[in-house]
Design an enzyme around this catalytic site. Structure first.
Site, short mmCIF file in Angstrom:
data_model
loop_
_atom_site.label_atom_id
_atom_site.label_comp_id
_atom_site.label_asym_id
_atom_site.label_seq_id
_atom_site.Cartn_x
_atom_site.Cartn_y
_atom_site.Cartn_z
N TRP A 1 3.89 1.01 10.56
CA TRP A 1 4.42 -0.14 9.80
C TRP A 1 3.69 -1.43 10.16
O TRP A 1 3.69 -2.38 9.39
CB TRP A 1 5.91 -0.29 10.05
N TRP B 1 8.38 -3.06 4.18
CA TRP B 1 7.24 -3.97 4.07
C TRP B 1 7.64 -5.44 3.95
O TRP B 1 6.95 -6.31 4.48
CB TRP B 1 6.41 -3.55 2.86
N GLN C 1 12.03 -1.22 0.67
CA GLN C 1 11.11 -2.03 1.46
C GLN C 1 11.76 -3.27 2.06
O GLN C 1 11.09 -4.04 2.73
CB GLN C 1 9.89 -2.43 0.62
N PRO D 1 0.82 -1.21 0.00
CA PRO D 1 0.00 0.00 0.00
C PRO D 1 0.85 1.26 0.00
O PRO D 1 1.66 1.45 0.89
CB PRO D 1 -0.79 -0.12 1.30
N LYS E 1 19.41 11.11 -6.75
CA LYS E 1 18.06 10.97 -6.25
C LYS E 1 17.22 12.17 -6.70
O LYS E 1 17.69 13.30 -6.70
CB LYS E 1 18.16 10.97 -4.74
N ASP F 1 -2.16 2.92 2.47
CA ASP F 1 -1.66 3.05 3.83
C ASP F 1 -2.08 4.45 4.29
O ASP F 1 -1.59 5.45 3.77
CB ASP F 1 -0.14 2.93 3.78
N LYS G 1 12.85 17.45 -4.35
CA LYS G 1 12.35 18.80 -4.58
C LYS G 1 13.46 19.83 -4.39
O LYS G 1 13.54 20.80 -5.13
CB LYS G 1 11.20 19.09 -3.62
#
Length: 1059
Positions: free
Chosen positions: A519, A558, A554, A46, A591, A85, A594
């Site tokens: 989490w 996750w 993850q 999610p 990476k 999530d 912003k």
RNA sequence: GGGCCCGUAGCAUAGCCCGGUGGUGCGCCCGGCUGAUAACCGGGAGGUCAUGUGUUCGAAUCACAUCGGGCCCA
């Protein structure tokens, strides 16, 4: 079949396809179609409801969608419920910012109920925004039915899981040191700590030893604010510690420091001079007692019996003595627990000192550093500043502190071995993601602190009795309602906080105020998405998941949280296979962020080239597990490939429409029976492309099975560009132009139809819109309504012909070599040549060019004949070239004469003699010279107007010598091309007829064209009348008259449309 | 400080596991084609295979170290 737009307009095409899907509910139809298939249980990791997706999120869903579409086409009933999530600190922080809040007190003042309401609204609003963004990518997941972590049945799954943990003794209420965010006033998990550079003091402090005047232990720390909580000093048993007489400002002091570090430490303390008086092993220091230098101003410190202990984590750095504050450090805490030290923590949740910290009370810890140093007075031995990596709260970026508090833990450390065993059973793509990366991470796993002192999350379902301290874990909403005797309106805070349960002791149990670490929410997704524990049937049939795929971050997220929760609840891994994918970086490999201003959003890519091109670009650019360097040029290249696909599709359509072509079908349903039945009668190029698409299908299928989407997509792109566009279409074009009935044309139609149908089937998982659009125009009337309803085709071995594919490969090399040789000979492809000779020793080359594909070769080479010569071609001669160095040695001043003789000699004769090991006599009269092997080399001598170029295992010779016939044809072709150019400028339809007039300035050329090519030209340009004459301009009545320069010959051509 | 991945022409990549003349695409330059045509095709130039050391007859490929990028951890 309908006409196809000339321009490939991805955006418009995708909009109309999506509209079509919506109105026909195609997604539901496809799911229904596969509903009786073997289940494929996929769990969507999610995404957090931030509101906007970035390129990485897009990649994630594109990968999922392509793989799931593949499985659907393979007949699988895919469980594809999307997930979101929606709880947690990030949303709380956003809402706090919007409301201008600074601390938890503001929230309490505002009211938890209202605050939760805002959080919920924020999450739902963002979730809807994200639905649309995913759908725009062409992602087919069940979005309306998505699982949301805020749903009561989802919350129940988390509760149920905690109850299992309690049952198995894996839940622990513990007073432990945790990462603590003083702004959010909550514990945070290891996984939530972000590391960044921070400037901190680096200080050396003297601790006075009890009963030994002027004698000190020296410790080092970067967190002076933890000194008020100091209870001990740790040393290493085996290190040598020195008692040093240090002289500073003419004052003498006795200091204890690890011996090898003495010099460095004293230099920092600016001691002029020193002497080591004695040394002792660390073990001998254990048990010494000392006083806190802060005892006078911190009451708490006066009650502590400070002592020296041994610890194995002490390193030979700084002073070799470590200040121990069990309330503020993990190692300190473990040591403190083991040694029975008091765990003091004079700091509150907001990071401020409590009353017991005496003079520091009320100060924020990080701000108090300076005050602590002042309070240390003379005990501060040295002070510097360091920049080091320090942990920060992942949401608000506040530097974290360590704090001993009462929290709830899952005893992961006790599950570790089982988890490792389970990891080995999972199939990982790539293999090292599991065997190396994930395995290493679990090896070091610590107990999981699952409690948070916040508001927007799943409430921890533990009720505690204040009277007897007993607690109870509630597993379901029904159980709670039953035990409390009250209905539960909403399982969130603050509603659930009002529910109490009578305790057996007669007291009233109240819920602990904590909520779960967010989490933990997603950790239970694999069963929560199946409605478990509320419903059990799906869980029993489907669980564990067949497949999940997420980004490499993850590993600790996750992949891990799910494994932990699942191992505790069920004793096994919740997934059978895992694909780990990379990150989307900018073109420089940095990476996207912003602050760097290098962010590219999926929206802007879609706006420019459409979702299908974005999908194809992302999947083909790098292996799933490699990072993707986003590059607009790369996107442009893929866009061009998509455009070529479109052109290939479009090209035969007008002819098919003209001929009212319908592919062979059975009852309005297309199949490949016709192709199978007629394959052997079809032209070689048809057989080739049919074979190729099947070979490609097999490759693509194998690649997707291994999650090698990059290989699959590259193979398809390569097929479209090389085999289909640059080869097959070029060859088949003329067959399309045949008017009237023609078997050859019909074969071409059937072949290209077959190839397009197969191709879009293979491409459908990756480019769902373009393929749907093409399919909708090609399908027979009773064919399935959508390309996504078709069955996957993994290549028919019966239709593959490896030797033909090899032969075509040879011919394509031949084709390139011809073009190359023509270029050297300056003979344009439009001009025919009499002969092309291929010299080779290779039998495959001979068979391909000389026999099986000879007709194709003639066509491609625009040659009257193409023949293969094995060994040597008799027209190739040899030219003798003198080796001057050898002549000089052998013939002295005659060298120049010999050179001339050699150059004038018959190279072929010379080579034959010398090759046979003999010498040759050259010259006349007195000047005769013996020429041998050492004097000459031989170079190939091509016949006049023959040009060569190499190809693998052969050399191609093109004879560009013109004959009157060839010249006539060449000029005729030039005329045809110009008339067609003019037709085009006049925008004439393909079937329109014209009348034409050509005035050719050169009399001989005029006669040549006139002689044999008048009819041919008329045929090619669809002219009813054609006048070719040497003088005079075309009449003014023509629609267009143009002057041309054709290879130096002036021509004036006029054409007019016949009405 | 540790783990894992990556570093090949201006750009993007293949090759690396299993050592033996470094391919491809884009861009650039030159040419061709012209009933897919604001398409398409051919040729050319362009590389210290991040750096260094080692193993080897031979290293982009194996080993070690260093530098740079990414993710994860302490």
């Amino acid at each position: 079949m309908k006409e196809v737009a000339a321009n490939f307009n991805a955006k418009g095409l995708e909009n109309s396809v999506q509209e079509h899907w919506r109105t026909n509910d195609t997604y539901a139809t496809v799911k229904q179609h596969r509903s009786s298939g073997k289940p494929f249980f996929f769990v969507d990791g999610p995404p957090y409801t931030t509101g906007t997706i970035h390129l990485g999120t897009a990649w994630n869903k594109i990968l999922k969608d392509s793989i799931l579409r593949y499985h659907r086409m393979n007949g699988r009933h895919v469980i594809d419920r999307a997930g979101y999530d929606m709880h947690g600190l990030p949303i709380e922080v956003k809402v706090e910012q919007a409301l201008g809040f600074k601390s938890k007190k503001d929230i309490e003042k505002y009211g938890i109920k209202k605050f939760i309401g805002q959080c919920r609204e924020f999450a739902i609003r963002n979730k809807l925004l994200m639905d649309d963004q995913f759908i725009n990518l062409g992602v087919w997941l069940d979005f309306p039915g998505a699982y949301k972590t805020v749903m009561p049945e989802y919350i129940e799954a988390a509760w149920w899981t905690l109850a299992r943990a309690e049952e198995k003794g894996m839940l622990e209420r513990g007073h432990r040191v945790v990462n603590w965010c003083p702004r959010c006033e909550t514990a945070i998990a290891d996984a939530e700590v972000e590391y960044a550079d921070e400037n901190d003091p680096s200080v050396f402090v003297k601790f006075p030893l009890k009963g030994r005047a002027n004698e000190f232990l020296v410790i080092w720390t970067t967190t002076p604010w933890t000194l008020p909580a100091n209870v001990a000093v740790a040393v290493a048993k085996d290190f040598e510690y020195a008692k040093v007489l240090a002289i500073k400002d003419d004052k003498e002091t006795l200091l204890w420091i690890a011996e090898p570090l003495v010099k460095a430490v004293l230099r920092k303390g600016r001691c002029k001079d020193y002497a080591i008086l004695e040394t002792k092993k660390g073990a001998d220091l254990v048990g010494w007692v000392y006083e806190s230098p802060l005892a006078s101003c911190v009451p708490l410190q006066r009650e502590i019996a400070h002592k020296v202990l041994a610890a194995d984590f002490v390193a030979l750095e700084n002073t070799g003595m470590v200040h121990i504050a069990p309330g503020h450090g993990w190692d300190d805490f473990v040591l403190g627990t083991k040694e029975g030290l008091p765990i003091v923590c004079p700091v509150d949740g907001a990071g401020k000192f409590k009353e017991e910290a005496g003079c520091f009370a009320g100060q924020f810890v990080r701000d108090s550093n300076e005050n602590v140093l002042v309070a240390l007075g003379d005990h501060l031995f040295a002070k510097e500043t360091v920049t080091h990596r320090y942990g920060h709260c992942w949401r608000c970026k506040t530097p974290i502190i360590f704090r001993a508090t009462s929290q709830w833990f899952l005893k992961i450390s006790e599950m570790r071995d089982l988890m490792l065993k389970e990891v080995e059973k999972v199939i990982w793509y790539p293999e090292w993601a599991g065997s190396a990366r994930f395995y290493d991470w679990i090896k070091d796993a610590r107990d999981w602190c699952i409690s948070r002192q916040r508001y927007w999350g799943i409430p921890i379902p533990v009720w505690v009795c204040p009277k007897c301290d007993a607690y109870r874990v509630i597993g379901t909403i029904a159980e709670l309602e039953e035990r409390s005797g009250k209905p539960l309106a909403d399982p969130h805070r603050p509603y659930v906080d009002d529910i109490t349960i009578p305790c057996t002791c007669g007291g009233t149990m109240k819920r602990v105020e904590d909520i779960f670490d967010v989490w933990f929410d997603s950790a239970v997704a694999s069963w929560a998405t199946l409605g478990f524990p509320g419903k059990t049937a799906d869980f029993e049939n489907l669980w564990p998941a067949d497949f999940i795929t997420e980004g490499q971050d993850q590993t600790r997220g996750w992949f891990y949280s799910q494994l932990g929760a699942s191992t505790i609840a069920f004793g096994k891994a919740p997934y059978k296979s895992v694909c780990m994918h990379g990150f989307a970086l900018d073109a420089e490999g940095k990476k996207m962020s912003k602050s760097l201003g290098n962010v590219v959003t999926p929206e802007e890519v879609i706006a420019k080239v459409g979702a299908d091109v974005l999908r194809l670009y992302i999947l083909s650019s790098s292996a799933p597990w490699d990072d993707l360097k986003f590059n607009w040029e790369g996107v442009g290249t893929i866009n061009r490939a998509a455009n070529i696909l479109w052109n290939v599709y479009r090209f035969p359509v007008p002819y098919m429409i003209l001929d009212k072509f319908e592919p062979a079908n059975t009852g309005g349903i297309w199949d490949d029976a016709y192709i199978r039945a007629h394959l052997k009668q079809m032209p070689d190029e048809d057989q080739f492309i049919i074979s190729r698409i099947n070979t490609v299908a097999a490759t693509v299928d194998a690649a997707i099975k291994e999650c090698q989407l990059h290989r699959a997509t590259r193979e398809l792109i390569n097929f479209i560009l090389e085999d289909l566009s640059r080869w097959y279409v070029q060859l088949v074009r003329e067959r399309m132009w045949i008017e009237g009935e023609s078997e050859s044309k019909h074969f071409a139609y059937e072949t290209i139809y077959y190839v397009m149908r197969r191709l879009i089937g293979l491409l459908a998982p990756v480019c769902p819109h373009i393929t749907e659009e093409i399919y909708s125009n090609l399908r027979c009337k009773n064919d399935p309504a959508s390309v996504h309803l078709l069955d996957w085709n993994k290549g028919e071995p019966a239709l593959m012909d490896g030797s033909l594919e090899q032969a075509v490969g040879i011919v394509r090399s031949f084709d390139e070599a011809c073009a190359n040789a023509r270029q050297t000979g300056k003979r344009k492809l439009r001009w025919p040549v009499s002969e092309v000779v291929v010299v080779t020793d290779s039998e495959p080359v001979r068979d391909a060019i000389g026999r099986r594909l000879n007709v194709v070769c003639k066509d491609r080479a625009n040659a009257k004949t193409v023949r293969v010569v094995m060994g040597r071609w008799e027209r190739i001669g040899w030219k003798a070239e003198p080796i001057m160095k050898a002549l000089g040695r052998g013939f002295g001043k005659n060298s120049f004469a010999v050179k001339t003789l050699i150059e004038g000699a018959d190279g072929n004769l010379l080579k034959a003699e010398i090759g046979a090991g003999r010498t040759v006599k050259l010259g006349e009269g007195d000047a005769v010279f013996d020429i041998g092997d050492e004097h000459v080399t031989f170079a190939e001598q091509l016949p006049p107007e023959v040009f060569s170029a190499p190809m693998p295992d052969a050399t191609v010779y093109v004879d560009v010598q013109l004959t009157p016939e060839l010249e006539a044809e060449g000029y005729a072709r030039e005329v045809i091309r110009r008339i067609n150019e003019m037709r085009k400028q006049l925008d004439l339809a393909v079937e329109d007829f014209i009348i034409a007039d050509a005035a050719v300035a050169d009399e001989r050329i005029c006669a040549l064209i006139q002689g044999t090519w008048r009819a041919g030209i008329m045929d090619e340009v669809r002219a009813r009348e054609l006048a070719i004459h040497n003088t005079g301009a075309a009449a003014k009545t023509y629609d267009m008259v143009k002057d041309w320069d054709v290879e130096g010959v002036a021509m004036t051509i006029g054409i007019a449309k016949v009405i």
